[in-house]
Design a protein around this motif. Structure first.
Motif, PDB file in Angstrom:
ATOM      1  N   LEU A 137       0.832  -1.208   0.000  1.00  0.00           N
ATOM      2  CA  LEU A 137       0.000   0.000   0.000  1.00  0.00           C
ATOM      3  C   LEU A 137       0.861   1.250   0.000  1.00  0.00           C
ATOM      4  O   LEU A 137       0.598   2.198  -0.747  1.00  0.00           O
ATOM      5  CB  LEU A 137      -0.908   0.019   1.227  1.00  0.00           C
ATOM      6  N   THR A 138       1.925   1.263   0.834  1.00  0.00           N
ATOM      7  CA  THR A 138       2.736   2.483   0.883  1.00  0.00           C
ATOM      8  C   THR A 138       3.481   2.681  -0.420  1.00  0.00           C
ATOM      9  O   THR A 138       3.608   3.820  -0.882  1.00  0.00           O
ATOM     10  CB  THR A 138       3.736   2.424   2.037  1.00  0.00           C
ATOM     11  N   SER A 139       3.955   1.580  -1.037  1.00  0.00           N
ATOM     12  CA  SER A 139       4.692   1.824  -2.277  1.00  0.00           C
ATOM     13  C   SER A 139       3.749   2.287  -3.382  1.00  0.00           C
ATOM     14  O   SER A 139       4.141   3.117  -4.199  1.00  0.00           O
ATOM     15  CB  SER A 139       5.518   0.609  -2.695  1.00  0.00           C
ATOM     16  N   CYS A 140       2.490   1.796  -3.384  1.00  0.00           N
ATOM     17  CA  CYS A 140       1.524   2.345  -4.345  1.00  0.00           C
ATOM     18  C   CYS A 140       1.277   3.813  -4.071  1.00  0.00           C
ATOM     19  O   CYS A 140       1.173   4.625  -4.991  1.00  0.00           O
ATOM     20  CB  CYS A 140       0.199   1.612  -4.243  1.00  0.00           C
ATOM     21  N   GLY A 141       1.189   4.160  -2.778  1.00  0.00           N
ATOM     22  CA  GLY A 141       0.956   5.558  -2.426  1.00  0.00           C
ATOM     23  C   GLY A 141       2.085   6.433  -2.928  1.00  0.00           C
ATOM     24  O   GLY A 141       1.859   7.540  -3.429  1.00  0.00           O
TER      25      GLY A 141
END
Lengths: 127, 496
Positions: free
Chosen positions: B147-151
């Motif tokens: 999720l954080t890398s997509c963000g």
């Protein structure tokens, strides 16, 4: 392994979850509509949750609450349910994030159909 | 000076920093930057102390809340996890110091605190995933990571970023769902989520429930294959890594992808065990994908114009090398794959950061416009050349050493034909990296004369780049510095 009706009936949650998994994967892979893709991912997630919770279930088992009467009681395994609670939170956050992204994509491209977006992008690239 | 709680303090520092950054939104950038520098430095120092402690006193386990490992979460701090934690924190410290100026240039002011929050959450989950010895805990860290890398990919709010990030998110979600399903199949057999306990149980259960374990392996490997961008499942990687802000491209390409490979290594060697995977023939199967990836990643890279897309496709090829090392399933194979994890993290960060500096100063991303850039930005292009020559495998740079070790490992495993693939892949690397260097230093640019001048890039960007290039050369001449640690780390996978 004998695949008669009684066997399938006993393991109906596993059968159901594998069907749901395939339905979800099919939806993600084939539908051009982004929101339907997200729905497909949700179906897949739900199928895995069903599968995981089924592992802990025992026919005739009770919820694992401390038994003070002293009678031996058959408990279901509470750990998978507890884990899936975390899993549901993860699934919700992925869904929320993906939906908010789709809103942004709609603002940017004016459509949420993947094939139309691809057409727009290839036109941009060819200019 | 060493303490058993240090790995947990490390996680607390990273998570705490991530939570504090949004509260500092009103402060000036300078104060926030100093705070972030201190935070990541403390994290790096803690991880180095942990590694020193482990190397001197041996591995230890950490039980959260003193729960027994069969119920609770357990961290295993051994040579492998401690060394890879050091890699994560030190590399990210360099990249974060670089990113202060670059991000101001690349992102809008109001999203910068959010960007650093995401970076620190990402580091938190990477460190957690490396340390954890619990299958479900690994899944949770993995979800935070994806999720954080997509963000981070979508933080630029451009059209391409949104599509790249959504693609990454969808494929990542499918990957993590299949990993969770695989974990469920394993849990059906073992009834325990702890890796060490599962290993013992699976050795006994293999003869009774081979189907469950096979299906679990299939789902888990597919899931990690999607997340680690193993060749036919790599389609999200070029978009995501080329559109992300440049410093985070270095992190995503250099570290995040490797963390998923660590997950796969842990499942293969610590949960299932080398005996079962060799019996099923999984190593051979992995080798085929690795070989296709090594060649096709480079072939795709040749056709690209955008410098960051070239680097992203090159990552696909380099992941092939790492997977090939795992596929040999020998001690030397696994150590070369971990060695290449370190090597590739250094080289790819050098390349991405120098490409970012070129974009920072000139705004040019197309490789054909980079004629004569070596005179305009000599330091930056030297760093780029070090990274690129390392990718090709010129002796003296660490990339050569990993090819050297890989060749020995391949010969030792008795598969000399793979040597040809390594050679071919090196030539393909040369095809797309050398023209960039030649154009930069030997061609004249149209609009200016070739007069050597200083880089117009801030020092806080030049120094981290220089350090990374220096490390590339240092490890090229003294590979034993990392190989010594890695050889000890690999033993943890074979002598359980």
């Amino acid at each position: 392994m004998n695949l008669n009706a009684a066997f399938i009936y006993q393991n109906i949650n596993y059968v159901g979850s594998s069907f749901l998994f395939v339905i979800g994967l099919y939806t993600v892979l084939t539908h051009p509509n982004l929101i339907k893709k997200i729905i497909g991912i949700n179906i897949m997630e739900t199928s895995v949750f069903l599968f995981f919770v089924s592992i802990g279930f025992i026919q005739g088992g009770q919820a694992p609450i401390l038994n003070l009467e002293g009678k031996p009681v058959l408990y279901v395994n509470p750990l998978p349910s507890a884990l899936i609670l975390t899993g549901i939170v993860v699934a919700v956050s992925i869904t929320v994030y993906a939906l908010s992204m789709i809103v942004k994509i709609y603002e940017a491209y004016g459509t949420i159909e993947l094939d139309e977006i691809m057409k727009l992008r290839s036109e941009e690239a060819n200019e | 000076m060493s303490n058993i709680h240090m790995p947990v303090y490390l996680l607390v520092v990273l998570l705490g920093t991530a939570l504090v950054i949004p509260l500092m939104a009103k402060m000036t950038n300078r104060i926030v930057n100093i705070f972030l520098t201190y935070a990541i430095m403390i994290a790096a120092i803690l991880s180095v102390f942990t590694l020193v402690n482990v190397l001197l006193n041996g591995a230890f386990t950490y039980h959260f809340g003193l729960w027994h490992p069969s119920y609770g979460i357990e961290f295993v701090v051994d040579e492998f996890s401690a060394a890879m934690t050091v890699l994560v924190t030190v590399m990210s410290a360099l990249v974060i110091i670089y990113s202060f100026k670059d991000v101001e240039h690349e992102l809008e002011g109001h999203v910068i605190p959010g960007y650093y929050t995401l970076i620190f959450l990402m580091l938190f989950s990477m460190v957690g995933m490396t340390l954890t010895n619990d299958l479900f805990n690994m899944y949770v860290f993995m979800e935070i990571l994806s999720l954080t890398s997509c963000g981070i990919v979508s933080i630029k709010r451009k059209r391409e970023n949104l599509m790249a990030s959504l693609k990454y998110l969808m494929l990542g979600a499918i990957g993590s769902i299949s990993i969770l399903l695989g974990i469920a199949f394993l849990y059906m057999v073992t009834g325990s989520l702890n890796m060490t306990i599962s290993y013992d149980l699976i050795q006994n259960a293999w003869s009774i429930y081979p189907r469950n374990i096979l299906v679990a392996l299939g789902f888990i490997l597919t899931g990690f294959g999607i997340k680690a961008a193993v060749f036919p499942l790599h389609t999200w990687l070029p978009d995501a890594h080329s559109t992300a802000p440049t410093p985070s491209s270095a992190l995503l390409s250099g570290l995040v992808v490797k963390i998923y490979i660590f997950g796969a290594i842990k499942i293969l060697f610590r949960v299932i065990g080398i005996n079962i995977i060799s019996e099923v023939g999984i190593p051979l199967f992995i080798t085929y994908f690795a070989i296709i990836g090594m060649i096709m990643g480079s072939v795709f890279a040749i056709g690209q114009k955008d410098i960051k897309r070239i680097l992203a496709y090159s990552s696909v090829a380099q992941i092939g090398y790492i997977i090939l090392g795992i596929g040999l399933a020998t001690e030397s194979g696994l150590s070369v794959s971990l060695f290449h994890v370190v090597t590739h993290a250094l080289m790819k960060s050098a390349l991405f950061l120098s490409a970012g500096a070129v974009i920072y100063q000139t705004g040019k991303r197309n490789v054909n416009e980079l004629n004569g850039i070596g005179y305009q930005m000599p330091v930056t292009m030297t760093v780029f050349s070090v990274g690129a020559l390392g990718m090709i495998g010129i002796p003296g740079i660490n990339g050569f050493m990993s090819k050297w070790y890989l060749s020995f490992a391949v010969l030792e495993a008795g598969r000399p034909l793979i040597l040809l693939v390594i050679l071919l892949s090196s030539f393909l690397n040369a095809i797309y990296y050398l023209p960039i260097i030649i154009n930069a230093f030997l061609r004249e640019s149209k609009d200016r004369e070739n007069i050597l001048e200083r880089d117009q890039v801030p020092k806080s960007m030049l120094i981290p780049m220089g350090i990374i290039a220096g490390l590339c050369i240092l490890f090229g001449f003294f590979p034993q510095l990392i190989m010594g640690v890695i050889e000890r780390a690999v033993l943890t996978f074979f002598n359980i």
